[in-house]
Design a protein around this motif. Structure first.
Motif, PDB file in Angstrom:
ATOM      1  N   TRP A  45      33.167  24.833   5.871  1.00 14.49           N
ATOM      2  CA  TRP A  45      33.660  26.017   6.565  1.00 14.49           C
ATOM      3  C   TRP A  45      34.758  25.510   7.485  1.00 14.49           C
ATOM      4  O   TRP A  45      34.520  24.604   8.298  1.00 14.49           O
ATOM      5  CB  TRP A  45      32.540  26.671   7.374  1.00 14.49           C
ATOM      6  N   ILE A  46      35.959  26.071   7.335  1.00 17.65           N
ATOM      7  CA  ILE A  46      37.096  25.595   8.123  1.00 17.65           C
ATOM      8  C   ILE A  46      37.780  26.748   8.842  1.00 17.65           C
ATOM      9  O   ILE A  46      37.610  27.915   8.484  1.00 17.65           O
ATOM     10  CB  ILE A  46      38.121  24.831   7.251  1.00 17.65           C
ATOM     11  N   ARG A  47      38.558  26.395   9.856  1.00 18.15           N
ATOM     12  CA  ARG A  47      39.442  27.322  10.551  1.00 18.15           C
ATOM     13  C   ARG A  47      40.850  26.738  10.428  1.00 18.15           C
ATOM     14  O   ARG A  47      41.269  25.907  11.220  1.00 18.15           O
ATOM     15  CB  ARG A  47      39.096  27.402  12.047  1.00 18.15           C
ATOM     16  N   PRO A  48      41.605  27.153   9.396  1.00 22.05           N
ATOM     17  CA  PRO A  48      42.922  26.550   9.173  1.00 22.05           C
ATOM     18  C   PRO A  48      43.885  26.775  10.331  1.00 22.05           C
ATOM     19  O   PRO A  48      44.826  26.010  10.519  1.00 22.05           O
ATOM     20  CB  PRO A  48      43.420  27.222   7.899  1.00 22.05           C
ATOM     21  N   GLY A  54      38.523  18.480  12.371  1.00 24.18           N
ATOM     22  CA  GLY A  54      37.161  18.969  12.511  1.00 24.18           C
ATOM     23  C   GLY A  54      36.914  20.243  11.738  1.00 24.18           C
ATOM     24  O   GLY A  54      37.814  21.036  11.493  1.00 24.18           O
ATOM     25  N   TYR A  55      35.685  20.413  11.360  1.00 23.05           N
ATOM     26  CA  TYR A  55      35.243  21.558  10.571  1.00 23.05           C
ATOM     27  C   TYR A  55      34.406  22.481  11.440  1.00 23.05           C
ATOM     28  O   TYR A  55      33.801  22.063  12.416  1.00 23.05           O
ATOM     29  CB  TYR A  55      34.378  21.079   9.394  1.00 23.05           C
ATOM     30  N   GLY A  87      22.346  30.465  -4.056  1.00 23.91           N
ATOM     31  CA  GLY A  87      23.747  30.182  -3.768  1.00 23.91           C
ATOM     32  C   GLY A  87      24.247  30.711  -2.437  1.00 23.91           C
ATOM     33  O   GLY A  87      25.453  30.741  -2.205  1.00 23.91           O
ATOM     34  N   ASP A  88      23.346  31.109  -1.537  1.00 20.81           N
ATOM     35  CA  ASP A  88      23.754  31.629  -0.224  1.00 20.81           C
ATOM     36  C   ASP A  88      24.161  30.463   0.678  1.00 20.81           C
ATOM     37  O   ASP A  88      23.321  29.704   1.147  1.00 20.81           O
ATOM     38  CB  ASP A  88      22.618  32.426   0.412  1.00 20.81           C
ATOM     39  N   VAL A  89      25.469  30.316   0.892  1.00 22.98           N
ATOM     40  CA  VAL A  89      25.987  29.248   1.751  1.00 22.98           C
ATOM     41  C   VAL A  89      26.588  29.835   3.035  1.00 22.98           C
ATOM     42  O   VAL A  89      27.490  29.254   3.636  1.00 22.98           O
ATOM     43  CB  VAL A  89      27.004  28.355   0.999  1.00 22.98           C
ATOM     44  N   SER A  90      26.047  30.983   3.448  1.00 25.15           N
ATOM     45  CA  SER A  90      26.480  31.632   4.682  1.00 25.15           C
ATOM     46  C   SER A  90      26.046  30.791   5.880  1.00 25.15           C
ATOM     47  O   SER A  90      25.047  30.071   5.824  1.00 25.15           O
ATOM     48  CB  SER A  90      25.850  33.025   4.803  1.00 25.15           C
ATOM     49  N   VAL A  91      26.815  30.893   6.957  1.00 24.52           N
ATOM     50  CA  VAL A  91      26.455  30.210   8.198  1.00 24.52           C
ATOM     51  C   VAL A  91      26.380  31.223   9.333  1.00 24.52           C
ATOM     52  O   VAL A  91      27.011  32.282   9.279  1.00 24.52           O
ATOM     53  CB  VAL A  91      27.454  29.083   8.568  1.00 24.52           C
ATOM     54  N   THR A  92      25.613  30.868  10.355  1.00 27.20           N
ATOM     55  CA  THR A  92      25.520  31.693  11.554  1.00 27.20           C
ATOM     56  C   THR A  92      26.221  30.968  12.688  1.00 27.20           C
ATOM     57  O   THR A  92      25.928  29.795  12.959  1.00 27.20           O
ATOM     58  CB  THR A  92      24.041  31.959  11.924  1.00 27.20           C
ATOM     59  N   CYS A 106      35.488  29.548   3.540  1.00 22.68           N
ATOM     60  CA  CYS A 106      34.339  28.872   2.953  1.00 22.68           C
ATOM     61  C   CYS A 106      34.807  28.212   1.657  1.00 22.68           C
ATOM     62  O   CYS A 106      35.319  28.889   0.762  1.00 22.68           O
ATOM     63  CB  CYS A 106      33.237  29.901   2.673  1.00 22.68           C
ATOM     64  N   ARG A 107      34.643  26.905   1.569  1.00 22.44           N
ATOM     65  CA  ARG A 107      35.018  26.158   0.369  1.00 22.44           C
ATOM     66  C   ARG A 107      33.783  25.438  -0.156  1.00 22.44           C
ATOM     67  O   ARG A 107      33.068  24.796   0.607  1.00 22.44           O
ATOM     68  CB  ARG A 107      36.125  25.159   0.669  1.00 22.44           C
ATOM     69  N   VAL A 108      33.555  25.554  -1.462  1.00 21.52           N
ATOM     70  CA  VAL A 108      32.357  25.000  -2.081  1.00 21.52           C
ATOM     71  C   VAL A 108      32.732  24.145  -3.280  1.00 21.52           C
ATOM     72  O   VAL A 108      33.611  24.516  -4.061  1.00 21.52           O
ATOM     73  CB  VAL A 108      31.409  26.135  -2.536  1.00 21.52           C
ATOM     74  N   SER A 109      32.049  23.019  -3.404  1.00 18.09           N
ATOM     75  CA  SER A 109      32.176  22.184  -4.592  1.00 18.09           C
ATOM     76  C   SER A 109      30.791  22.041  -5.206  1.00 18.09           C
ATOM     77  O   SER A 109      29.846  21.639  -4.525  1.00 18.09           O
ATOM     78  CB  SER A 109      32.729  20.810  -4.211  1.00 18.09           C
TER      79      SER A 109
END
Length: 165
Positions: A45-48, A54-55, A87-92, A106-109
């Protein structure tokens, strides 16, 4: 036929984009979905727009790695579901503040594939002077198509239409 091709390509390459507005002090869930039956190798999870290292959240080899997190997010971000079921990769994000306003990606590999953008969230944190505990989601949800994918979709659609005529 071109609609079918578009939907197929979009299913493989498109990401969801949404806007959320919350009040300062609220916890907010940043939603993201990965393929259901795939092993998640890497989650970022990034903030471009931060323009610093840092992530927001970093997960690799079955565990979050806090040492990779941007200092302003340390101790405030966790997986919504630590097992990432279905597949829930949500964050709080806990205790949101106005400095958290921005774009989140959100980027997933999965397996050994390259990391793919799955979701973009434009978060706006309003200064309320008090915490309310309520999360408001604005209804602007749509698809974001990478320019290269759009070109492929158009070329395939044109080829399919020309072969039908």
């Amino acid at each position: 036929m071109s609609a079918v091709v578009f939907l197929l390509v979009c299913f493989l390459s498109c990401s969801v984009s949404e806007e959320q507005t919350v009040k300062s002090g609220d916890d907010v869930t940043l939603q993201c979905q990965s393929p259901k039956d795939e092993a998640i190798r890497l989650l970022q999870w990034i903030r471009p727009d931060l323009k610093t290292d840092g992530y927001v959240f970093f997960f690799r080899d079955g565990q979050p790695i806090e040492s990779f997190q941007h200092l302003s997010f340390c101790g405030r971000v966790q997986l919504k579901d630590p097992q990432m079921k279905n597949g829930d990769v949500s964050v709080t994000l806990k205790n949101a503040n106005t400095k958290d306003t921005g774009t989140y990606e959100c980027r997933v590999s999965v397996n050994n594939n390259k990391s793919e953008l799955k979701n973009t969230i434009n978060l706006k944190v309003e200064d309320s002077g008090q915490t309310s505990g309520n999360i408001q989601t604005k209804g602007n949800v749509g698809l974001k198509i990478e320019p290269s994918v759009a070109v492929v979709v158009l070329l395939v659609a044109a080829a399919v239409e020309n072969s039908i005529i």
